[in-house]
Design a protein around this motif. Structure first.
Motif, PDB file in Angstrom:
ATOM      1  N   MET A  85       0.846  -1.191   0.000  1.00  0.00           N
ATOM      2  CA  MET A  85       0.000   0.000   0.000  1.00  0.00           C
ATOM      3  C   MET A  85       0.886   1.248   0.000  1.00  0.00           C
ATOM      4  O   MET A  85       1.863   1.329   0.755  1.00  0.00           O
ATOM      5  CB  MET A  85      -0.904   0.008   1.234  1.00  0.00           C
ATOM      6  N   VAL A  86       0.533   2.192  -0.867  1.00  0.00           N
ATOM      7  CA  VAL A  86       1.294   3.431  -0.962  1.00  0.00           C
ATOM      8  C   VAL A  86       0.872   4.364   0.166  1.00  0.00           C
ATOM      9  O   VAL A  86      -0.319   4.609   0.372  1.00  0.00           O
ATOM     10  CB  VAL A  86       1.053   4.119  -2.324  1.00  0.00           C
ATOM     11  N   SER A  87       1.858   4.895   0.907  1.00  0.00           N
ATOM     12  CA  SER A  87       1.555   5.812   2.015  1.00  0.00           C
ATOM     13  C   SER A  87       1.083   7.147   1.458  1.00  0.00           C
ATOM     14  O   SER A  87       1.555   7.598   0.391  1.00  0.00           O
ATOM     15  CB  SER A  87       2.803   6.030   2.877  1.00  0.00           C
ATOM     16  N   PRO A  88       0.154   7.807   2.145  1.00  0.00           N
ATOM     17  CA  PRO A  88      -0.305   9.117   1.691  1.00  0.00           C
ATOM     18  C   PRO A  88       0.823  10.126   1.771  1.00  0.00           C
ATOM     19  O   PRO A  88       1.733   9.990   2.609  1.00  0.00           O
ATOM     20  CB  PRO A  88      -1.427   9.460   2.684  1.00  0.00           C
ATOM     21  N   PRO A  89       0.836  11.138   0.898  1.00  0.00           N
ATOM     22  CA  PRO A  89       1.916  12.128   0.920  1.00  0.00           C
ATOM     23  C   PRO A  89       1.952  12.885   2.249  1.00  0.00           C
ATOM     24  O   PRO A  89       0.921  13.110   2.875  1.00  0.00           O
ATOM     25  CB  PRO A  89       1.549  13.051  -0.249  1.00  0.00           C
ATOM     26  N   THR A  90       3.159  13.263   2.673  1.00  0.00           N
ATOM     27  CA  THR A  90       3.321  14.017   3.914  1.00  0.00           C
ATOM     28  C   THR A  90       2.792  15.438   3.709  1.00  0.00           C
ATOM     29  O   THR A  90       3.185  16.112   2.749  1.00  0.00           O
ATOM     30  CB  THR A  90       4.803  14.081   4.315  1.00  0.00           C
ATOM     31  N   PRO A  91       1.900  15.900   4.581  1.00  0.00           N
ATOM     32  CA  PRO A  91       1.365  17.258   4.427  1.00  0.00           C
ATOM     33  C   PRO A  91       2.490  18.294   4.481  1.00  0.00           C
ATOM     34  O   PRO A  91       3.457  18.142   5.241  1.00  0.00           O
ATOM     35  CB  PRO A  91       0.425  17.407   5.631  1.00  0.00           C
ATOM     36  N   GLN A  92       2.386  19.339   3.684  1.00  0.00           N
ATOM     37  CA  GLN A  92       3.406  20.382   3.653  1.00  0.00           C
ATOM     38  C   GLN A  92       2.766  21.748   3.481  1.00  0.00           C
ATOM     39  O   GLN A  92       1.660  21.869   2.941  1.00  0.00           O
ATOM     40  CB  GLN A  92       4.395  20.146   2.508  1.00  0.00           C
ATOM     41  N   LEU A  93       3.486  22.771   3.950  1.00  0.00           N
ATOM     42  CA  LEU A  93       3.087  24.144   3.700  1.00  0.00           C
ATOM     43  C   LEU A  93       3.992  24.728   2.626  1.00  0.00           C
ATOM     44  O   LEU A  93       5.183  24.398   2.558  1.00  0.00           O
ATOM     45  CB  LEU A  93       3.218  24.992   4.968  1.00  0.00           C
ATOM     46  N   THR A  94       3.438  25.603   1.811  1.00  0.00           N
ATOM     47  CA  THR A  94       4.213  26.281   0.773  1.00  0.00           C
ATOM     48  C   THR A  94       5.081  27.364   1.403  1.00  0.00           C
ATOM     49  O   THR A  94       4.667  28.029   2.358  1.00  0.00           O
ATOM     50  CB  THR A  94       3.265  26.907  -0.263  1.00  0.00           C
ATOM     51  N   THR A  95       6.284  27.538   0.867  1.00  0.00           N
ATOM     52  CA  THR A  95       7.175  28.628   1.284  1.00  0.00           C
ATOM     53  C   THR A  95       7.438  29.523   0.084  1.00  0.00           C
ATOM     54  O   THR A  95       7.798  29.046  -0.995  1.00  0.00           O
ATOM     55  CB  THR A  95       8.519  28.087   1.815  1.00  0.00           C
ATOM     56  N   LEU A  96       7.241  30.825   0.265  1.00  0.00           N
ATOM     57  CA  LEU A  96       7.492  31.808  -0.784  1.00  0.00           C
ATOM     58  C   LEU A  96       8.329  32.943  -0.207  1.00  0.00           C
ATOM     59  O   LEU A  96       8.217  33.253   0.990  1.00  0.00           O
ATOM     60  CB  LEU A  96       6.177  32.376  -1.330  1.00  0.00           C
ATOM     61  N   PRO A  97       9.155  33.600  -1.016  1.00  0.00           N
ATOM     62  CA  PRO A  97       9.985  34.699  -0.510  1.00  0.00           C
ATOM     63  C   PRO A  97       9.160  35.952  -0.206  1.00  0.00           C
ATOM     64  O   PRO A  97       8.076  36.148  -0.770  1.00  0.00           O
ATOM     65  CB  PRO A  97      10.973  34.943  -1.650  1.00  0.00           C
ATOM     66  N   ALA A  98       9.687  36.790   0.675  1.00  0.00           N
ATOM     67  CA  ALA A  98       8.994  38.013   1.071  1.00  0.00           C
ATOM     68  C   ALA A  98       8.830  39.000  -0.085  1.00  0.00           C
ATOM     69  O   ALA A  98       8.037  39.950   0.007  1.00  0.00           O
ATOM     70  CB  ALA A  98       9.736  38.682   2.222  1.00  0.00           C
ATOM     71  N   THR A  99       9.569  38.790  -1.161  1.00  0.00           N
ATOM     72  CA  THR A  99       9.470  39.663  -2.332  1.00  0.00           C
ATOM     73  C   THR A  99       8.277  39.303  -3.228  1.00  0.00           C
ATOM     74  O   THR A  99       7.994  40.007  -4.199  1.00  0.00           O
ATOM     75  CB  THR A  99      10.762  39.575  -3.163  1.00  0.00           C
ATOM     76  N   THR A 100       7.584  38.220  -2.908  1.00  0.00           N
ATOM     77  CA  THR A 100       6.427  37.788  -3.693  1.00  0.00           C
ATOM     78  C   THR A 100       5.295  38.813  -3.561  1.00  0.00           C
ATOM     79  O   THR A 100       5.041  39.311  -2.466  1.00  0.00           O
ATOM     80  CB  THR A 100       5.923  36.419  -3.201  1.00  0.00           C
ATOM     81  N   PRO A 101       4.608  39.154  -4.647  1.00  0.00           N
ATOM     82  CA  PRO A 101       3.486  40.096  -4.554  1.00  0.00           C
ATOM     83  C   PRO A 101       2.446  39.643  -3.520  1.00  0.00           C
ATOM     84  O   PRO A 101       2.190  38.436  -3.385  1.00  0.00           O
ATOM     85  CB  PRO A 101       2.905  40.090  -5.972  1.00  0.00           C
ATOM     86  N   ILE A 102       1.871  40.590  -2.822  1.00  0.00           N
ATOM     87  CA  ILE A 102       0.915  40.290  -1.760  1.00  0.00           C
ATOM     88  C   ILE A 102      -0.242  39.436  -2.267  1.00  0.00           C
ATOM     89  O   ILE A 102      -0.670  38.485  -1.593  1.00  0.00           O
ATOM     90  CB  ILE A 102       0.362  41.589  -1.138  1.00  0.00           C
TER      91      ILE A 102
END
Length: 319
Positions: free
Chosen positions: A1-18
Motif C-alpha cells: 500500500m502506498v503511504s499518503p503524501p506528507t502534508p506540507q506548507l508552501t514557502t514563498l519569498p517576502a518579495t512575492t506580490p501580496i
C-alpha cells in the motif's frame, strides 16, 4: 500500500506580490514567508528579548491562568513573553509596519460594508489591528500543543467552505524551527472544514523554517506547537518565535494592548503602530473616547499627525 503524501506548507519569498501570498493562504490555510526579517533584525530582536526570557518562568501543564481553551492548552516548558509591544516596541513595530504583514492582514481581514444613512450610501472598508503580541521560548522537553483554531477567542464558529476569519496568526522565527525542536504543526486546508470535523495529528505539516522567516495562517486553520524532543545543549535545542497576530478592527483584541503597553512607551510609537494597536478609532468608528480617537483624549503628540492625515484623506475623497 502506498503511504499518503506528507502534508506540507508552501514557502514563498517576502518579495512575492501580496496577492500571490494571499492566494496561497486562502488555498491552504497557511503559508511560510522566507526572508521576512533580515539576519541583523533577528539578532537584534533576540538580544532584546533575552533579558525578559531569562526572568520568565516556563509554563507548567495544568497550572495556567488562561483556561478558556482548557488547562492543557499551552505546551509545557515554554516561556511566554506577554505584552511584547510594551517590552520590545522597536522590534514589534518592525513587524507591524512590514508591508508583507500589513498586506496579508488587510487583504484577509478587510470587510466592505455598505449601508444607507438616510438617502446617502455609506461605504466603509474595515481594517486590522494587533490582537496579540507575544514571544515564545520553547525548551527541550516541551510537550506538543493540542490542535486548535484561534478564532474561537472571538466566539466565531467555522463554516464549511468559508474564507471568513476574524483573525490571522503570524509567527516570526527568531531561531531555526525544525520538527525536532517543535516546529508548529499546521493542518493544510482545515480552514475550510466543518466545525464537526476533528483534526488528526497525521494530517498536520511541520512548519519548519529558518530564522527570519514568518508563518501566516487563518484563525480557522487547525494548528498547534510541536513537541521539542531535543537534548539540552544540542544545536537549535531552543525555539524562539515572535507572534504578532491581527484581528478585524471592530473586534476585541485577545491581549489588551493599551494596558500592556505603558503610556510612556506608547507616546514614542509611530502613528501607524498606534493605529494597529487600537489607540485610534476603527474604520467604522469603534473604540472612540468622547467620539474622538483615544490618542486625542490622552494628549498624545501623534494626534496632530493623525488629524492631518484624516484631513488629507477627506480632501482626496472630495476631489
Amino acid at each position: 500500500m502506498v503511504s499518503p503524501p506528507t502534508p506540507q506548507l508552501t514557502t514563498l519569498p517576502a518579495t512575492t506580490p501580496i496577492e500571490e501570498l494571499v492566494a496561497v493562504i486562502k488555498r491552504d490555510g497557511g503559508l511560510i514567508v522566507s526572508g521576512f526579517l533580515t539576519p541583523e533584525e533577528v539578532e537584534a530582536a533576540n538580544a532584546a528579548s533575552a533579558p525578559f526570557f531569562d526572568v520568565t518562568a516556563a509554563t507548567q501543564v495544568k497550572n495556567q491562568d488562561l483556561v478558556e481553551m482548557g488547562v492543557d492548552f499551552h505546551a509545557s516548558n515554554t516561556k511566554h513573553l506577554r505584552g511584547m509591544l510594551g517590552k520590545l516596541p522597536e522590534h514589534v513595530s518592525k513587524i507591524v509596519m512590514h508591508p508583507v504583514w500589513n498586506g496579508i492582514m488587510h487583504e484577509i481581514l478587510k470587510t466592505r460594508v455598505e449601508a444607507y444613512v438616510g438617502e446617502d450610501l455609506l461605504v466603509t472598508e474595515t481594517s486590522h489591528i494587533i490582537s496579540l503580541a507575544v514571544g515564545f521560548n520553547v525548551g527541550p522537553g516541551a510537550n506538543d500543543q493540542v490542535l486548535h483554531r484561534d478564532q474561537t477567542i472571538h466566539s466565531v464558529n467555522a463554516q464549511e467552505g468559508s474564507l471568513y476569519t476574524s483573525d490571522v496568526g503570524c509567527l516570526v522565527a527568531g531561531t531555526r524551527s525544525t520538527k525536532k525542536n517543535g516546529a508548529t504543526r499546521v493542518v493544510p486546508g482545515s480552514h475550510l472544514w466543518s466545525p464537526k470535523r476533528i483534526p488528526k495529528v497525521e494530517e498536520a505539516a511541520s512548519a519548519e523554517m529558518e530564522a527570519g522567516s514568518a508563518m501566516f495562517w487563518f484563525g480557522s486553520t487547525y494548528h498547534g506547537a510541536g513537541a521539542n524532543t531535543c537534548t539540552p545543549g544540542e544545536e537549535n535545542d531552543r525555539r524562539i518565535l515572535y507572534g504578532v497576530f491581527g484581528c478585524q478592527d471592530f473586534l476585541r483584541q485577545e491581549e489588551n494592548q493599551q494596558l500592556v503597553c505603558p503610556e510612556e512607551v506608547a507616546r514614542t510609537l509611530p502613528l501607524e503602530v498606534l493605529k494597529r494597536g487600537g489607540w485610534t478609532k476603527g474604520a467604522g468608528g469603534c473604540g472612540f473616547v468622547d467620539a474622538r480617537d483615544p490618542i486625542h483624549a490622552l494628549g498624545f503628540p501623534q494626534h496632530a499627525a493623525n488629524k492631518a492625515l484624516k484631513a488629507a484623506a477627506a480632501a482626496a475623497v472630495k476631489a
